[in-house]
Design an enzyme around this catalytic site. Structure first.
Site, PDB file in Angstrom:
ATOM      1  N   ASP A  16      18.198  -9.099 -50.388  1.00 44.83           N
ATOM      2  CA  ASP A  16      17.904  -8.380 -49.135  1.00 44.83           C
ATOM      3  C   ASP A  16      18.654  -9.021 -47.976  1.00 44.83           C
ATOM      4  OD1 ASP A  16      16.195  -6.509 -50.219  1.00 44.83           O
ATOM      5  OD2 ASP A  16      14.375  -7.668 -49.852  1.00 44.83           O
ATOM      6  N   ASN A  29       6.965  -8.142 -32.792  1.00 42.84           N
ATOM      7  CA  ASN A  29       6.094  -7.641 -33.856  1.00 42.84           C
ATOM      8  C   ASN A  29       4.785  -7.158 -33.266  1.00 42.84           C
ATOM      9  OD1 ASN A  29       5.507  -7.113 -36.615  1.00 42.84           O
ATOM     10  ND2 ASN A  29       4.130  -8.878 -36.634  1.00 42.84           N
ATOM     11  N   THR A  86       9.641  -5.980 -55.992  1.00 42.92           N
ATOM     12  CA  THR A  86       9.295  -5.383 -54.707  1.00 42.92           C
ATOM     13  C   THR A  86       7.826  -5.659 -54.411  1.00 42.92           C
ATOM     14  OG1 THR A  86       9.371  -3.343 -53.434  1.00 42.92           O
ATOM     15  CG2 THR A  86       9.067  -3.067 -55.776  1.00 42.92           C
ATOM     16  N   LYS A 118       6.857  -9.963 -54.335  1.00 41.14           N
ATOM     17  CA  LYS A 118       8.046 -10.719 -53.917  1.00 41.14           C
ATOM     18  C   LYS A 118       7.776 -12.203 -53.658  1.00 41.14           C
ATOM     19  CE  LYS A 118      11.140  -7.353 -51.797  1.00 41.14           C
ATOM     20  NZ  LYS A 118      11.794  -6.913 -50.583  1.00 41.14           N
ATOM     21  N   THR A 173       1.859  -7.638 -34.364  1.00 41.87           N
ATOM     22  CA  THR A 173       0.978  -8.810 -34.320  1.00 41.87           C
ATOM     23  C   THR A 173       1.801  -9.996 -33.822  1.00 41.87           C
ATOM     24  OG1 THR A 173      -0.084  -7.874 -36.280  1.00 41.87           O
ATOM     25  CG2 THR A 173      -0.655 -10.156 -35.718  1.00 41.87           C
ATOM     26  N   GLY A 175       8.164  -8.826 -44.796  1.00 43.08           N
ATOM     27  CA  GLY A 175       9.140  -9.301 -45.790  1.00 43.08           C
ATOM     28  C   GLY A 175      10.579  -8.982 -45.422  1.00 43.08           C
TER      29      GLY A 175
HETATM   30  P1  NAP Z   1       5.826  -5.505 -44.704  1.00 39.79           P
HETATM   31  O1  NAP Z   1       6.045  -6.850 -45.263  1.00 39.79           O
HETATM   32  O2  NAP Z   1       4.561  -4.781 -44.989  1.00 39.79           O
HETATM   33  O3  NAP Z   1       5.969  -5.630 -43.101  1.00 39.79           O
HETATM   34  C1  NAP Z   1       5.759  -4.541 -42.277  1.00 39.79           C
HETATM   35  C2  NAP Z   1       6.058  -4.926 -40.832  1.00 39.79           C
HETATM   36  O4  NAP Z   1       5.992  -3.753 -40.060  1.00 39.79           O
HETATM   37  C3  NAP Z   1       5.058  -5.907 -40.255  1.00 39.79           C
HETATM   38  O5  NAP Z   1       5.694  -6.727 -39.340  1.00 39.79           O
HETATM   39  C4  NAP Z   1       4.066  -4.975 -39.555  1.00 39.79           C
HETATM   40  O6  NAP Z   1       3.448  -5.571 -38.447  1.00 39.79           O
HETATM   41  C5  NAP Z   1       4.988  -3.894 -39.078  1.00 39.79           C
HETATM   42  N1  NAP Z   1       4.248  -2.634 -38.914  1.00 39.79           N
HETATM   43  C6  NAP Z   1       3.617  -1.946 -39.876  1.00 39.79           C
HETATM   44  N2  NAP Z   1       3.039  -0.848 -39.358  1.00 39.79           N
HETATM   45  C7  NAP Z   1       3.334  -0.856 -38.031  1.00 39.79           C
HETATM   46  C8  NAP Z   1       3.019   0.012 -36.953  1.00 39.79           C
HETATM   47  N3  NAP Z   1       2.274   1.121 -37.138  1.00 39.79           N
HETATM   48  N4  NAP Z   1       3.493  -0.287 -35.732  1.00 39.79           N
HETATM   49  C9  NAP Z   1       4.230  -1.407 -35.516  1.00 39.79           C
HETATM   50  N5  NAP Z   1       4.546  -2.273 -36.505  1.00 39.79           N
HETATM   51  C10 NAP Z   1       4.108  -1.988 -37.748  1.00 39.79           C
HETATM   52  O7  NAP Z   1       6.984  -4.516 -45.132  1.00 39.79           O
HETATM   53  P2  NAP Z   1       8.512  -4.906 -45.461  1.00 39.79           P
HETATM   54  O8  NAP Z   1       8.670  -5.240 -46.879  1.00 39.79           O
HETATM   55  O9  NAP Z   1       8.956  -5.882 -44.448  1.00 39.79           O
HETATM   56  O10 NAP Z   1       9.239  -3.506 -45.250  1.00 39.79           O
HETATM   57  C11 NAP Z   1       9.351  -2.920 -43.981  1.00 39.79           C
HETATM   58  C12 NAP Z   1      10.208  -1.677 -44.094  1.00 39.79           C
HETATM   59  O11 NAP Z   1      11.548  -2.042 -44.358  1.00 39.79           O
HETATM   60  C13 NAP Z   1       9.793  -0.819 -45.285  1.00 39.79           C
HETATM   61  O12 NAP Z   1       8.882   0.144 -44.894  1.00 39.79           O
HETATM   62  C14 NAP Z   1      11.090  -0.209 -45.774  1.00 39.79           C
HETATM   63  O13 NAP Z   1      11.222   1.075 -45.280  1.00 39.79           O
HETATM   64  C15 NAP Z   1      12.157  -1.095 -45.180  1.00 39.79           C
HETATM   65  N6  NAP Z   1      12.910  -1.781 -46.256  1.00 39.79           N
HETATM   66  C16 NAP Z   1      14.107  -1.228 -46.603  1.00 39.79           C
HETATM   67  C17 NAP Z   1      14.863  -1.824 -47.567  1.00 39.79           C
HETATM   68  C18 NAP Z   1      16.176  -1.207 -47.922  1.00 39.79           C
HETATM   69  O14 NAP Z   1      16.734  -1.562 -48.964  1.00 39.79           O
HETATM   70  N7  NAP Z   1      16.706  -0.344 -47.091  1.00 39.79           N
HETATM   71  C19 NAP Z   1      14.435  -2.982 -48.206  1.00 39.79           C
HETATM   72  C20 NAP Z   1      13.199  -3.537 -47.821  1.00 39.79           C
HETATM   73  C21 NAP Z   1      12.450  -2.905 -46.857  1.00 39.79           C
HETATM   74  P3  NAP Z   1       2.084  -6.432 -38.552  1.00 39.79           P
HETATM   75  O15 NAP Z   1       2.519  -7.844 -38.808  1.00 39.79           O
HETATM   76  O16 NAP Z   1       1.451  -6.231 -37.243  1.00 39.79           O
HETATM   77  O17 NAP Z   1       1.305  -5.839 -39.685  1.00 39.79           O
END
Ligand code: NAP
Length: 556
Positions: A381, A427, A340, A344, A429, A407
């Site tokens: 995923d 997104n 995680t 990753k 950004t 991710g």
């Molecule tokens: P990540 O790589 O950090 O990406 C986060 C994304 O969310 C980026 O596109 C970011 O935009 C955007 N973001 C963050 N804060 C924001 C805000 N305040 N307003 C608008 N956009 C925002 O995280 P990730 O690994 O993709 O995970 C994202 C979420 O998916 C996690 O928090 C988790 O809850 C969920 N997830 C769930 C599973 C599951 O098994 N259910 C598995 C993986 C992830 P920017 O590019 O602008 O920073």
């Protein structure tokens, strides 16, 4: 001894070395204890045969409460440690303790009265500590724990007096800062000829567990050793220490009753980690990343292993450093990993090969060690986003909006495009969204277009909606124009996005379904068996419900 992994060397203990190891222990145990032969003390073998693998630390603010707590524990576990230093007046507890031990001959008890300087709560002098321990031995405690610092300021005759009362001696050492100089400490304790030597360090890295387990394995023939690394990162040593050579390990009576940092409660140690069943052939898996403190993966995978009678254990591997993780992977060795944040992407270059989607996405969440010892990567995923949607609609040509470009969004976008969906990305950004759209052959969409565009599915792949994350919601109700809504966030189960969709009468898929799906596919990759999906879902839902109730209780 040939160099090798901790598990390889441990497994030889069950083969050729077993005889000599046993003989070595019997030789020292058959001799009456103490250099000068205090014949009244019990045989180490006798104590070892009684004690079992887990010693539960018993505390209490008063003698009556301490014994009440002990009463509950000994119904399940006969080996306990009375932490007399938790009492304001330990001496006053001894008559009651004597009666307790007299009435429960099946119980094996350690008496400990650790001073503040040794990390305990006893504020008295060394002389007072020794008096308490000697009287505890006389009251029937089978072992007494004397801190090395205390032993160093004590005349040998005083320690012999404790033994003469019939108790075996544990000389212990605690390092609350680090895991270092374990052999040096061992050499310092050895001259005391204690029946048990206990060395407790603090793990600051995953590799510190390897240091502890290598030490146990190296010295296990020389003494009855107890070795543990404390702290959040020491879980590995608490779960695998026994097979590395620790004679027993410690547990707390219940969650919240820890007497040392990172101590695990008895029930979790037995039911989640199945510590009684771990042997040399138990395969070790884990979830690696930072943070993994609250990850539900250990609970889910350990349950699945138990349910499908797979001899395996799944550990939390808290680290953000790849080198630290790789040391553990090689040394334990690990048979598989759930990977995680933030590892990753970085893990990819350390793998022999990955599946095509992991390579495209640039992230891998599942590693398996093949029979040739090499590491292979997968991304479950993707299937975890695609499958729940495929169950509900045809993805070919489906109009899908993905919120986010991190991710999880990458896994969703690549997976959905691969199935022929027409994917639009929004997104925060915009540049990241554009880059992902280019790579995955998707398109981007501007925020102001959302209110006037309809989709078949909207997928939230941002952390918005997660407990503690601000703002509480991302889309306004008027921007949710879809036939189905999928929130990847799973804690809480009902996010603001899910709630808004329900209020609009839309069907929803919660992040729990994704979480269980990605875990189920991991289980299948690791074991080759079908995953017990409904049981995995049940245990995760139960844990989240429990968490929610505990949080509500804390607020009330
Ligand atoms: P990540 O790589 O950090 O990406 C986060 C994304 O969310 C980026 O596109 C970011 O935009 C955007 N973001 C963050 N804060 C924001 C805000 N305040 N307003 C608008 N956009 C925002 O995280 P990730 O690994 O993709 O995970 C994202 C979420 O998916 C996690 O928090 C988790 O809850 C969920 N997830 C769930 C599973 C599951 O098994 N259910 C598995 C993986 C992830 P920017 O590019 O602008 O920073």
């Amino acid at each position: 001894m040939k160099a090798g992994t901790v598990a390889e060397r441990s497994s030889t203990a069950h083969g050729n070395n077993a005889g000599s190891r046993q003989r070595a222990r019997e030789t020292s145990a058959d001799t009456p204890f103490g250099k000068n032969g205090a014949a009244s003390t019990m045989s180490t073998l006798y104590i070892r045969a009684r004690m079992g693998k887990i010693c539960v630390a018993i505390t209490g603010p008063t003698p009556a409460e301490m014994l009440e707590n002990a009463e509950k524990v000994v119904r399940e576990n006969h080996f306990v440690e009375f932490r007399l230093d938790y009492l304001p007046n330990p001496l006053a507890a001894l008559p009651k303790l004597k009666q307790f031990l007299y009435e429960r001959s099946e119980v094996t008890a350690i008496a400990t009265c650790r001073r503040v300087t040794g990390g305990g709560k006893f504020k008295g002098t060394i002389a007072a500590e020794l008096e308490i321990l000697e009287k505890a031995a006389a009251a029937g405690c089978h072992l007494v724990d004397v801190e090395l610092q205390t032993a160093e300021h004590t005349k040998p005759a005083q320690l012999e007096r404790i033994r003469a009362r019939g108790a075996a001696l544990i000389i212990s050492y605690h390092d609350f800062e680090s895991t270092k100089d374990l052999d040096k400490v061992f050499e310092k304790i050895k001259p005391y000829h204690a029946e048990f030597i206990k060395i407790v360090s603090t793990a600051k890295t995953l590799s510190d567990n390897v240091t502890m387990m290598r030490f146990l394995d190296r010295r296990r023939d020389e003494a009855n050793l107890i070795g543990i690394s404390m702290g959040e990162q020491g879980t590995i040593s608490r779960v695998l220490g026994l097979r590395a050579g620790s004679v027993f390990t410690f547990a707390s009576a219940h969650a919240g009753g820890e007497t040392g940092p990172g101590q695990i409660d008895l029930r979790t140690l037995r039911e989640t980690w199945r510590i009684d069943q771990i042997d040399a052939s138990t395969k070790v898996y884990g979830v690696a990343g930072n943070p993994v403190r609250h990850s539900l993966s250990p609970l889910m995978h350990n349950m699945a292993f138990r349910r499908e009678t797979v001899n395996a254990v799944f550990l939390p591997l808290q680290t953000g450093r790849m080198n630290d993780l790789l040391t553990l992977v090689e040394e334990v060795p690990l048979h598989g990993l759930a990977v995680t944040m933030p590892l990753k992407a970085e893990i990819l270059k350390h793998l022999e090969k990955t599946d095509a989607l992991s390579e495209k996405i640039g992230a891998c969440n599942t590693v398996v060690r093949s029979q040739d010892g090499k590491l292979y990567g997968f991304n479950t995923d993707v299937a975890a986003v695609v499958r729940p949607l495929e169950r509900r609609l045809s993805l070919k040509g489906a109009k899908i909006l993905v919120l986010g470009a991190g991710g999880a969004a990458r896994a969703a976008v690549f997976g959905l495009v691969d199935k022929g969906a027409d994917v639009a990305i929004w997104n925060r950004t915009p540049e990241t969204a554009k880059k992902l759209a280019r790579q995955a052959k998707a398109k981007t969409i501007r925020r102001e277009q959302l209110a006037k565009t309809s989709f078949d599915v909207i997928v939230n792949a941002t952390p918005i909606g997660m407990r503690g994350v601000k703002p509480a919601y991302l889309l306004e109700p008027k921007e949710i124009n879809a036939r189905l809504v999928f929130d990847l966030v799973y804690n809480p189960i009902e996010t603001s996005f899910i709630r808004m969709a329900r209020e609009k009468g839309l069907p929803v898929v919660t992040g729990i379904e994704m979480f269980v799906q990605q875990g189920a596919r991991q289980f299948e990759i690791w074991t080759g068996k079908p995953a017990p999906e409904s049981e995995m879902l049940r245990v995760v839902l139960h844990a989240l419900k429990h968490e929610r109730e505990a949080a509500a209780g804390a607020k009330a």
